[in-house]
Write a protein that holds these residues in place. Structure first.
Motif, PDB file in Angstrom:
ATOM      1  N   ILE A  34       0.680  -1.215   0.103  1.00 20.11           N
ATOM      2  CA  ILE A  34       0.115   0.004  -0.089  1.00 20.11           C
ATOM      3  C   ILE A  34       0.781   1.290  -0.037  1.00 20.11           C
ATOM      4  N   GLY A  35       2.261   1.082   0.113  1.00 16.48           N
ATOM      5  CA  GLY A  35       3.113   2.132  -0.043  1.00 16.48           C
ATOM      6  C   GLY A  35       3.775   2.323  -1.424  1.00 16.48           C
ATOM      7  N   GLU A  36       4.818   3.200  -1.265  1.00 18.72           N
ATOM      8  CA  GLU A  36       5.419   3.588  -2.618  1.00 18.72           C
ATOM      9  C   GLU A  36       6.954   3.319  -2.269  1.00 18.72           C
ATOM     10  N   LEU A  37       7.679   2.695  -3.215  1.00 17.59           N
ATOM     11  CA  LEU A  37       8.888   2.539  -3.086  1.00 17.59           C
ATOM     12  C   LEU A  37       9.859   3.518  -3.557  1.00 17.59           C
ATOM     13  N   GLY A  69       7.151  -6.430  12.466  1.00 21.16           N
ATOM     14  CA  GLY A  69       6.085  -5.753  12.183  1.00 21.16           C
ATOM     15  C   GLY A  69       6.364  -5.320  10.845  1.00 21.16           C
ATOM     16  N   ASN A  70       5.399  -4.146  10.454  1.00 20.65           N
ATOM     17  CA  ASN A  70       5.601  -3.419   9.121  1.00 20.65           C
ATOM     18  C   ASN A  70       4.706  -2.000   9.205  1.00 20.65           C
ATOM     19  N   LEU A  71       4.821  -1.257   8.156  1.00 22.63           N
ATOM     20  CA  LEU A  71       4.208   0.178   8.366  1.00 22.63           C
ATOM     21  C   LEU A  71       2.683   0.294   8.520  1.00 22.63           C
ATOM     22  N   ARG A  72       2.216  -0.988   8.122  1.00 22.69           N
ATOM     23  CA  ARG A  72       0.841  -0.964   8.448  1.00 22.69           C
ATOM     24  C   ARG A  72       0.426  -0.984  10.072  1.00 22.69           C
ATOM     25  N   ASP A  73       1.324  -1.496  10.751  1.00 23.16           N
ATOM     26  CA  ASP A  73       0.927  -1.335  12.441  1.00 23.16           C
ATOM     27  C   ASP A  73       0.667   0.147  12.768  1.00 23.16           C
ATOM     28  N   GLN A  74       1.564   0.958  12.422  1.00 23.52           N
ATOM     29  CA  GLN A  74       1.829   2.321  13.188  1.00 23.52           C
ATOM     30  C   GLN A  74       0.557   3.184  11.983  1.00 23.52           C
ATOM     31  N   LEU A  75       0.480   2.920  11.026  1.00 20.49           N
ATOM     32  CA  LEU A  75      -0.552   3.491  10.213  1.00 20.49           C
ATOM     33  C   LEU A  75      -2.008   3.343  10.433  1.00 20.49           C
ATOM     34  N   ALA A  76      -2.230   1.976  11.011  1.00 18.51           N
ATOM     35  CA  ALA A  76      -3.530   1.602  11.216  1.00 18.51           C
ATOM     36  C   ALA A  76      -3.860   2.369  12.952  1.00 18.51           C
ATOM     37  N   ALA A  77      -2.861   2.545  13.506  1.00 21.94           N
ATOM     38  CA  ALA A  77      -2.870   3.265  14.905  1.00 21.94           C
ATOM     39  C   ALA A  77      -3.163   4.864  14.980  1.00 21.94           C
ATOM     40  N   PHE A  78      -2.292   5.402  14.249  1.00 19.65           N
ATOM     41  CA  PHE A  78      -2.294   6.879  14.078  1.00 19.65           C
ATOM     42  C   PHE A  78      -2.815   7.647  12.704  1.00 19.65           C
ATOM     43  N   ALA A  79      -2.951   7.016  11.645  1.00 24.06           N
ATOM     44  CA  ALA A  79      -3.225   7.667  10.568  1.00 24.06           C
ATOM     45  C   ALA A  79      -4.531   8.541  10.764  1.00 24.06           C
ATOM     46  N   GLY A  80      -5.508   7.690  10.941  1.00 22.53           N
ATOM     47  CA  GLY A  80      -6.843   8.133  11.361  1.00 22.53           C
ATOM     48  C   GLY A  80      -7.143   9.191  12.362  1.00 22.53           C
ATOM     49  N   PRO A  81      -6.486   8.983  13.586  1.00 25.24           N
ATOM     50  CA  PRO A  81      -6.631  10.101  14.559  1.00 25.24           C
ATOM     51  C   PRO A  81      -5.824  11.326  14.430  1.00 25.24           C
ATOM     52  N   LEU A  82      -4.811  11.200  13.551  1.00 25.39           N
ATOM     53  CA  LEU A  82      -3.962  12.328  13.332  1.00 25.39           C
ATOM     54  C   LEU A  82      -4.268  13.087  11.919  1.00 25.39           C
ATOM     55  N   SER A  83      -5.296  12.679  11.207  1.00 28.06           N
ATOM     56  CA  SER A  83      -5.914  13.003  10.004  1.00 28.06           C
ATOM     57  C   SER A  83      -5.943  14.550   9.842  1.00 28.06           C
ATOM     58  N   GLY A  84      -5.349  15.093   9.007  1.00 26.29           N
ATOM     59  CA  GLY A  84      -5.367  16.604   8.846  1.00 26.29           C
ATOM     60  C   GLY A  84      -4.572  17.420   9.730  1.00 26.29           C
ATOM     61  N   ILE A  91       7.013   4.156   7.606  1.00 28.83           N
ATOM     62  CA  ILE A  91       7.971   3.385   6.765  1.00 28.83           C
ATOM     63  C   ILE A  91       8.008   1.785   6.982  1.00 28.83           C
ATOM     64  N   ASP A  92       8.546   1.079   6.086  1.00 26.07           N
ATOM     65  CA  ASP A  92       8.663  -0.292   6.210  1.00 26.07           C
ATOM     66  C   ASP A  92      10.321  -0.302   6.493  1.00 26.07           C
ATOM     67  N   ARG A  93      10.732  -0.602   7.433  1.00 25.03           N
ATOM     68  CA  ARG A  93      12.088  -0.542   7.996  1.00 25.03           C
ATOM     69  C   ARG A  93      12.822  -1.408   6.639  1.00 25.03           C
ATOM     70  N   PRO A  94      14.343  -1.294   6.571  1.00 26.98           N
ATOM     71  CA  PRO A  94      14.930  -1.983   5.599  1.00 26.98           C
ATOM     72  C   PRO A  94      14.962  -3.521   5.677  1.00 26.98           C
ATOM     73  N   LYS A 217      -5.891  -5.495   9.531  1.00 30.06           N
ATOM     74  CA  LYS A 217      -5.404  -4.054   9.384  1.00 30.06           C
ATOM     75  C   LYS A 217      -3.953  -4.143   9.237  1.00 30.06           C
ATOM     76  N   THR A 218      -3.144  -5.010  10.061  1.00 29.19           N
ATOM     77  CA  THR A 218      -1.817  -4.587  10.115  1.00 29.19           C
ATOM     78  C   THR A 218      -0.655  -5.801   9.600  1.00 29.19           C
ATOM     79  N   ALA A 219      -1.363  -6.878   8.865  1.00 32.62           N
ATOM     80  CA  ALA A 219      -0.807  -7.912   8.084  1.00 32.62           C
ATOM     81  C   ALA A 219       0.480  -8.504   8.838  1.00 32.62           C
ATOM     82  N   PRO A 220       0.365  -8.989  10.046  1.00 31.44           N
ATOM     83  CA  PRO A 220       1.454  -9.480  10.764  1.00 31.44           C
ATOM     84  C   PRO A 220       1.991 -10.853   9.867  1.00 31.44           C
ATOM     85  N   GLU A 221       1.455 -11.454   9.025  1.00 33.00           N
ATOM     86  CA  GLU A 221       1.839 -12.701   8.136  1.00 33.00           C
ATOM     87  C   GLU A 221       2.873 -12.166   7.358  1.00 33.00           C
ATOM     88  N   LEU A 222       3.043 -11.114   7.082  1.00 34.85           N
ATOM     89  CA  LEU A 222       4.082 -10.670   6.246  1.00 34.85           C
ATOM     90  C   LEU A 222       5.586 -11.027   6.590  1.00 34.85           C
TER      91      LEU A 222
END
Length: 349
Positions: A34-37, A69-84, A91-94, A217-222
């Motif tokens: 769901i990100g951009e490389l 983990g991956n970026l979806r973990d923090q995205l699901a927690a914060f993107a909505g509440p901090l919108s705007g 970031i997906d760590r290296p 929402k967070t895709a831990p299987e990745l």
């Protein structure tokens, strides 16, 4: 006899490797990128970038996820509440999520911090508040030491930053080995890991409740994909020696700092890591929340956002908000216990 044994071994290897490859494709189809490389110098990091909105009242925010983990973990927690409210970079760590691993130094928090700094440059972010959860805390600390001019503040959430007794779990050590690690991650990790996703995600929230949609929402299987599990294991195995060397340098960090931790965290012990950071970073504020486990980003999101506001210079009483969160957690725990008792009565009636 030998021929039969060899045939059985080859059959097992082919079947197990095929199952792992099949499940890897299935997981990636279920949880596509769901990100951009972005190329940061010979390899690419993956991230979700939410540009600065016109209504922003916070500096840019950079989120660094923890182990497994991956970026979806923090995205699901914060993107909505901090919108705007801010420009945000998740970031997906290296070597995690959909990011490429890059050079050998990316097996250490310092290398990953430098990689994130290059990505921030590519995204046109001059400075930001850096948020690190769990393993991401070691990277946030490295970022604060190595890139102070780009660090407006640091928010540590249940961070892993200091030496601890006991080492790491055996499967990380095995997965990080040169040859045995390849065999283990390609043949064994996937079938065992898929069976442990449910219990594993419940354990990182314990003693708090895990959101019902957390896995979706967070895709831990990745992390079960062979190359990702191997990178994750290498990170974890390298961490103890790294923090043993670098923790004495945390007093070099000058950025405003807040640490949020729970006294019931069974994953990362707050008395070693969070208290250690509060001791080592001058002026850091430690917020310890009773009955909170390893996921303050989800269980006490409001306190974390208030900490971001505090780091941005807005007046916030974090200790008062923590006390209110403790009341809420106690109430939710009581409701869950009552629900369990009712369920047991109905089941046995």
């Amino acid at each position: 006899m030998i021929d039969s044994l060899l045939t059985a071994v080859i059959t097992f290897v082919v079947f197990a490797a095929g199952f792992s490859a099949y499940k890897t494709r299935e997981i990636e189809q279920t949880y596509p990128n769901i990100g951009e490389l972005t190329d940061i110098g010979g390899y690419r990091l993956n991230a979700v970038h939410l540009p600065r909105p016109a209504s922003a009242d916070l500096p840019a925010l950079v989120f660094i996820h923890g182990a497994s983990g991956n970026l979806r973990d923090q995205l699901a927690a914060f993107a909505g509440p901090l919108s705007g409210r801010a420009e945000m970079l998740f970031i997906d760590r290296p070597g995690h999520g959909y990011s490429e691993r890059g050079p050998a130094e990316n097996a250490f928090p310092s290398g990953q911090a430098d990689a994130i700094a290059r990505l921030i440059d590519k995204r046109g972010i001059k400075s930001a508040i850096i948020i690190g959860h769990s393993f991401g805390g070691a990277i946030a600390a490295a970022f604060g030491m190595r890139h102070p001019d780009r660090t407006e503040g640091l928010l540590f959430l249940a961070p892993a930053t200091h030496p601890w007794p006991g080492g790491v779990d055996w499967y990380y050590t095995l997965a990080a080995m040169p040859i045995l690690g390849w065999l283990f991650t390609h043949l064994v990790v996937m079938p065992i890991g898929l069976r442990r996703v449910e219990t594993g995600t419940l354990s990182i929230f314990h003693p708090n409740a895990r959101p019902a949609d957390y896995i979706m929402k967070t895709a831990p299987e990745l992390v079960l994909r062979p190359h990702t599990f191997r990178n994750n294991a290498t990170d974890v195995v390298n961490l103890l020696a790294y923090v043993s060397t670098h923790a004495p340098r945390y007093n070099e960090i000058k950025a405003p700092t807040v640490i949020i931790t729970g006294d019931s965290d069974d994953i990362v012990l707050e008395e070693l890591h969070s208290r250690g950071l509060a001791r080592d970073i001058a002026g850091a504020e430690l917020v310890t929340i009773r009955n909170l486990g390893h996921k303050p980003d989800y269980v006490t999101t409001d306190v974390a956002i208030a900490a971001l506001e505090r780091l941005a210079g807005q007046p916030r009483d974090l200790q008062m908000l923590a006390a209110q969160a403790e009341i809420r957690i106690t109430s939710l725990t009581g409701e869950a216990s009552q629900a369990n008792e009712v369920s047991q009565v109905v089941t046995t009636s």
